[in-house]
Design a protein around this motif. Structure first.
Motif, mmCIF file in Angstrom:
data_model
loop_
_atom_site.group_PDB
_atom_site.id
_atom_site.type_symbol
_atom_site.label_atom_id
_atom_site.label_comp_id
_atom_site.label_asym_id
_atom_site.label_seq_id
_atom_site.Cartn_x
_atom_site.Cartn_y
_atom_site.Cartn_z
ATOM 1 N N THR A 128 22.015 9.105 -1.794
ATOM 2 C CA THR A 128 21.145 9.082 -0.620
ATOM 3 C C THR A 128 20.056 8.024 -0.764
ATOM 4 O O THR A 128 19.836 7.478 -1.847
ATOM 5 N N GLU A 129 19.347 7.777 0.328
ATOM 6 C CA GLU A 129 18.206 6.854 0.286
ATOM 7 C C GLU A 129 17.129 7.402 -0.642
ATOM 8 O O GLU A 129 16.438 6.636 -1.315
ATOM 9 N N GLU A 130 16.981 8.723 -0.685
ATOM 10 C CA GLU A 130 16.002 9.349 -1.572
ATOM 11 C C GLU A 130 16.347 9.066 -3.035
ATOM 12 O O GLU A 130 15.460 8.853 -3.860
ATOM 13 N N ASP A 131 17.641 9.080 -3.358
ATOM 14 C CA ASP A 131 18.075 8.756 -4.719
ATOM 15 C C ASP A 131 17.671 7.320 -5.076
ATOM 16 O O ASP A 131 17.178 7.064 -6.176
ATOM 17 N N ASP A 132 17.885 6.405 -4.139
ATOM 18 C CA ASP A 132 17.519 5.006 -4.379
ATOM 19 C C ASP A 132 16.006 4.854 -4.530
ATOM 20 O O ASP A 132 15.532 4.094 -5.374
ATOM 21 N N GLU A 133 15.246 5.584 -3.717
ATOM 22 C CA GLU A 133 13.785 5.510 -3.794
ATOM 23 C C GLU A 133 13.283 6.071 -5.125
ATOM 24 O O GLU A 133 12.392 5.505 -5.757
ATOM 25 N N ARG A 134 13.870 7.175 -5.565
ATOM 26 C CA ARG A 134 13.492 7.779 -6.848
ATOM 27 C C ARG A 134 13.771 6.795 -7.984
ATOM 28 O O ARG A 134 12.947 6.599 -8.877
ATOM 29 N N PHE A 135 14.942 6.150 -7.940
ATOM 30 C CA PHE A 135 15.268 5.149 -8.959
ATOM 31 C C PHE A 135 14.269 3.994 -8.899
ATOM 32 O O PHE A 135 13.760 3.550 -9.928
#
Length: 150
Positions: A128-135
């Motif tokens: 998800t976009e949230e996964d990318d943001e967390r990374f």
């Protein structure tokens, strides 16, 4: 300091490049002949498709203070052993404090799969976009920390 990415099927290459551009850090993407990549920012090194060929090449060229992006715990352990920093595509930092446990869990899970005679692949959640943001947040913190220690 350089950033090395185990880029075979790596979902965060674009995030790595965005952060690297912001802080003017060189990036090298390593892939095998089954996953040839092109980049306007990063150097791309293509190695033979042999088992672990990308992993061995990455470890042979990374140095103390570099950052390695990989989902492979073994690669992370070898990078840490060379004094490099290592981060998973989830944003989790590999450290001297957690790598032994992660390697042991990987070993035990592999052993359990072998003994159960099941070879099916588990399904993974779609990124998800949230996964990318967390990374991105975790990776940027690592880049800043590594630059301070230069």
């Amino acid at each position: 300091m350089q950033i090395f990415v185990d880029a075979d099927a790596c979902p965060v290459v674009s995030v790595v490049e965005q952060v690297a551009k912001k802080y003017e850090v060189a990036v090298t993407l390593l892939c095998d002949t089954n996953h040839i990549l092109y980049s306007e920012y990063s150097e791309v090194i293509v190695v033979g498709a042999g088992a672990d060929a990308v992993d061995y090449k990455l470890i042979s060229i990374c140095q103390k203070g570099d950052i390695v992006v990989s989902q492979d715990y073994g690669v992370a352990a070898m990078a840490l052993g060379k004094g490099a920093y290592a981060i998973h595509q989830s944003g989790k930092w590999y450290t001297d404090d957690n790598i032994d446990q992660m390697l042991m869990e990987r070993h035990l899970n592999k052993k359990a799969r072998r003994s159960s005679h099941k070879n099916h692949m588990k399904s993974f959640k779609k990124r998800t976009e949230e996964d990318d943001e967390r990374f991105a947040q975790s990776f940027e913190k690592m880049v800043l920390m590594a630059q301070k220690r230069l």
